[in-house]
Every structure is written in C-alpha cells, then in structure tokens.
Motif scaffolding. Sequence first.
Motif, PDB file in Angstrom:
ATOM      1  N   MET A 105     -54.582-147.618 -54.821  1.00 52.25           N
ATOM      2  CA  MET A 105     -53.921-148.824 -54.358  1.00 52.25           C
ATOM      3  C   MET A 105     -54.052-148.920 -52.840  1.00 52.25           C
ATOM      4  N   ALA A 106     -54.224-150.132 -52.374  1.00 54.24           N
ATOM      5  CA  ALA A 106     -54.347-150.386 -50.943  1.00 54.24           C
ATOM      6  C   ALA A 106     -53.492-151.601 -50.578  1.00 54.24           C
ATOM      7  N   ILE A 107     -52.845-151.532 -49.434  1.00 54.51           N
ATOM      8  CA  ILE A 107     -52.034-152.661 -48.981  1.00 54.51           C
ATOM      9  C   ILE A 107     -52.961-153.790 -48.552  1.00 54.51           C
ATOM     10  N   SER A 108     -52.731-154.958 -49.144  1.00 56.60           N
ATOM     11  CA  SER A 108     -53.573-156.116 -48.839  1.00 56.60           C
ATOM     12  C   SER A 108     -52.844-157.174 -48.025  1.00 56.60           C
ATOM     13  N   ARG A 109     -51.510-157.110 -48.036  1.00 54.54           N
ATOM     14  CA  ARG A 109     -50.739-158.138 -47.336  1.00 54.54           C
ATOM     15  C   ARG A 109     -49.376-157.572 -46.978  1.00 54.54           C
ATOM     16  N   VAL A 110     -48.874-157.963 -45.803  1.00 50.35           N
ATOM     17  CA  VAL A 110     -47.546-157.547 -45.331  1.00 50.35           C
ATOM     18  C   VAL A 110     -46.833-158.792 -44.817  1.00 50.35           C
ATOM     19  N   TRP A 111     -45.537-158.889 -45.110  1.00 44.90           N
ATOM     20  CA  TRP A 111     -44.757-160.012 -44.586  1.00 44.90           C
ATOM     21  C   TRP A 111     -43.305-159.585 -44.413  1.00 44.90           C
ATOM     22  N   ILE A 112     -42.580-160.402 -43.661  1.00 43.78           N
ATOM     23  CA  ILE A 112     -41.160-160.167 -43.424  1.00 43.78           C
ATOM     24  C   ILE A 112     -40.399-161.376 -43.944  1.00 43.78           C
ATOM     25  N   GLU A 113     -39.506-161.141 -44.867  1.00 45.25           N
ATOM     26  CA  GLU A 113     -38.720-162.225 -45.446  1.00 45.25           C
ATOM     27  C   GLU A 113     -37.581-162.619 -44.511  1.00 45.25           C
ATOM     28  N   ASP A 114     -36.953-163.735 -44.808  1.00 44.51           N
ATOM     29  CA  ASP A 114     -35.794-164.183 -44.036  1.00 44.51           C
ATOM     30  C   ASP A 114     -34.712-163.109 -44.066  1.00 44.51           C
ATOM     31  N   GLY A 115     -34.013-162.975 -42.974  1.00 44.66           N
ATOM     32  CA  GLY A 115     -32.922-162.020 -42.895  1.00 44.66           C
ATOM     33  C   GLY A 115     -33.164-160.896 -41.909  1.00 44.66           C
ATOM     34  N   GLU A 142     -37.443-147.938 -44.543  1.00 44.45           N
ATOM     35  CA  GLU A 142     -36.368-147.720 -43.577  1.00 44.45           C
ATOM     36  C   GLU A 142     -35.689-149.013 -43.107  1.00 44.45           C
ATOM     37  N   CYS A 143     -36.255-150.163 -43.425  1.00 45.96           N
ATOM     38  CA  CYS A 143     -35.690-151.439 -42.970  1.00 45.96           C
ATOM     39  C   CYS A 143     -34.248-151.579 -43.452  1.00 45.96           C
ATOM     40  N   PRO A 144     -33.289-151.744 -42.533  1.00 47.65           N
ATOM     41  CA  PRO A 144     -31.883-151.832 -42.934  1.00 47.65           C
ATOM     42  C   PRO A 144     -31.546-153.097 -43.725  1.00 47.65           C
ATOM     43  N   MET A 145     -32.371-154.114 -43.615  1.00 46.09           N
ATOM     44  CA  MET A 145     -32.119-155.369 -44.329  1.00 46.09           C
ATOM     45  C   MET A 145     -33.018-155.532 -45.555  1.00 46.09           C
ATOM     46  N   ASP A 146     -33.940-154.605 -45.768  1.00 42.43           N
ATOM     47  CA  ASP A 146     -34.866-154.636 -46.906  1.00 42.43           C
ATOM     48  C   ASP A 146     -35.671-155.940 -46.957  1.00 42.43           C
ATOM     49  N   VAL A 147     -36.177-156.372 -45.794  1.00 42.04           N
ATOM     50  CA  VAL A 147     -36.933-157.629 -45.747  1.00 42.04           C
ATOM     51  C   VAL A 147     -38.427-157.434 -45.474  1.00 42.04           C
ATOM     52  N   ILE A 148     -38.860-156.198 -45.260  1.00 42.51           N
ATOM     53  CA  ILE A 148     -40.281-155.938 -45.050  1.00 42.51           C
ATOM     54  C   ILE A 148     -40.915-155.721 -46.419  1.00 42.51           C
ATOM     55  N   LYS A 149     -41.898-156.534 -46.724  1.00 42.95           N
ATOM     56  CA  LYS A 149     -42.544-156.491 -48.031  1.00 42.95           C
ATOM     57  C   LYS A 149     -44.043-156.316 -47.868  1.00 42.95           C
ATOM     58  N   TYR A 150     -44.675-155.749 -48.880  1.00 37.93           N
ATOM     59  CA  TYR A 150     -46.124-155.610 -48.869  1.00 37.93           C
ATOM     60  C   TYR A 150     -46.651-155.725 -50.286  1.00 37.93           C
ATOM     61  N   GLU A 151     -47.907-156.089 -50.362  1.00 35.59           N
ATOM     62  CA  GLU A 151     -48.583-156.262 -51.643  1.00 35.59           C
ATOM     63  C   GLU A 151     -49.729-155.258 -51.692  1.00 35.59           C
ATOM     64  N   GLU A 152     -49.888-154.616 -52.830  1.00 36.51           N
ATOM     65  CA  GLU A 152     -50.965-153.649 -52.991  1.00 36.51           C
ATOM     66  C   GLU A 152     -51.959-154.136 -54.046  1.00 36.51           C
ATOM     67  N   ILE A 153     -53.210-153.766 -53.841  1.00 33.78           N
ATOM     68  CA  ILE A 153     -54.253-154.086 -54.805  1.00 33.78           C
ATOM     69  C   ILE A 153     -55.007-152.799 -55.142  1.00 33.78           C
ATOM     70  N   SER A 154     -55.642-152.784 -56.290  1.00 33.48           N
ATOM     71  CA  SER A 154     -56.483-151.648 -56.668  1.00 33.48           C
ATOM     72  C   SER A 154     -57.824-151.778 -55.997  1.00 33.48           C
ATOM     73  N   LEU A 155     -58.328-150.662 -55.536  1.00 37.08           N
ATOM     74  CA  LEU A 155     -59.662-150.659 -54.916  1.00 37.08           C
ATOM     75  C   LEU A 155     -60.708-150.282 -55.913  1.00 37.08           C
TER      76      LEU A 155
END
Length: 68
Positions: free
Chosen positions: A1-11, A55-68
Amino acid sequence: MAISRVWIEDGCISCGLAEAICPEVFKLPPDSPNLVIEGADLLSVESKIKEAAKECPMDVIKYEEISL
C-alpha cells in the motif's frame, strides 16, 4: 500500500503538530489552518504522514492508500 492522497478535514485547530512531524507535507501558514503542500513527495514520507494523522488531537488528518 502507498499513500496517494492526503487532506485535512474541517476542524483543524492549527496546533502545529502535523508540520512539526512532517514539514515535507504539512505547512502552518500564519493566521490560517494547516494545509497540505501541493506536489509533495508522499511516498518518501509515508511513515511521517501516518504518525501525523495518528497524533492529530482533532483527528482531521486523512490519507488514502492504493495498492502498488
């Protein structure tokens, strides 16, 4: 698995933790929420991205993984 996208949600409280853990991907501009640096090499810092999300105290950092 490899991270393909990272984003930060509201909050995001702009605590600076994500930038401290992974400055290659996260930036804390003055007077605005944390942001993901466009074009960052996600593959080279996957473990740091996962740590920042965990470690994000608000749990708003998200990432998407894909298979290589």
